[in-house]
Design a protein around this motif. Sequence first.
Motif: not given
Length: 385
Positions: A26-32, A54-59
């Motif tokens: 789910e995290l991988a999908s949401k981060a894109g 990292l910025k995408k995941i953090a957001e």
Amino acid sequence: MDNYNVKINSLRLRNARLSKGYTMSELASKAGGLTRQAISNYELNKTNISIKNLKKIAEVLEFPYEYFLKNSRYELNQLNTSPIFFRSSRVDVRVESIYFQKFNQFYKIYKELEKYIDFPKLKLPRLDAKEEAVGLERGYDKGYIDKIAEETRELWGLGKKPINNLYDEMLRNGILISKIETEHKGTDGFSLISGETSMVFINTNRGNCVRDRFSLAHELGHIILHSSLEQEEKYDYKQIEEDANYFASTFLLPDEGFVKDIYSIDISALLEIKKKWKVSLAAIIMRLEYLNIIDENQKRNMFITLSRKGWRKKEPFDDELEKESSTFFEDAIELLVNNDVLEIDELISEFEIGERRVIDLLGLSDEFFQKYNKKPTTPILKLVK
């Protein structure tokens, strides 16, 4: 810069993901543009991560990206804490994980503040070792719970009278409390114990004044009676909930003070008791039966009356009695800022988890930090010399 690869704090990444209730996929999908395997590698420290990713995941996780570049401070170890005690219903492992991480973040804020502030120490009665062993295995004797509730009142200087503000009393005696919004609708409150630190969350989406007070007293019962339970230990969920409920009842309605106010068991008279003691009619009726003021048939008839009046879900005065609150954490922050110990930006930086999360976990108003961020303006008008 964004394509530069860095090593991150993998524990913080995992905990942040769990705090949102996301699986790796789910995290991988949401981060894109990421895969489950990539997230797994980051969490296992098998590979570095680009600043861009990292910025995408953090957001997605709603953390400052710098949070994942710093060493851990004040992280709870789940192996060294009690189970999370949830009032009202069982929860699945995923929900429990979300709230453990909320406690983890709340604990971190508290420990950062504790470096500068002398908080009240935990003040609770000591349990008899034999009574505790039997109580944890088979359930506590109600007479012993009465004794412990009375000792708690004596220790806190509450006497036999109604407790004016239970929220403040628990904070004053070393128990950390916060009101938070939770999507888990079946839970009124939950608590966690780690060493000498006891923490309680109250669900703002569930309660009114009397419900919140009973939830607080219920969690206090867990903290006193069940602090020795360990994460991996098997226990009778139903029994420990019954013990915590009974503690809440006898703590909020001590027999000596409560009985003096009973001049009639008519519902209208009990409504006056509710206003004074700030306890629900349902809890009052249950207490009356235990104290042998009414019998089983009378109790049943009284609950039938409540049902007939439509009072089982919402009772009279539920909306009129003001919810209890405290300025405990606001006072702590203002103490530091007003005494020039730290600037507000420095304090938020020390918390590390971001301003929004601090506001949510401490139950602060959305405008709380804004008053410190106002810059003095240059006056437009001047006096004639």
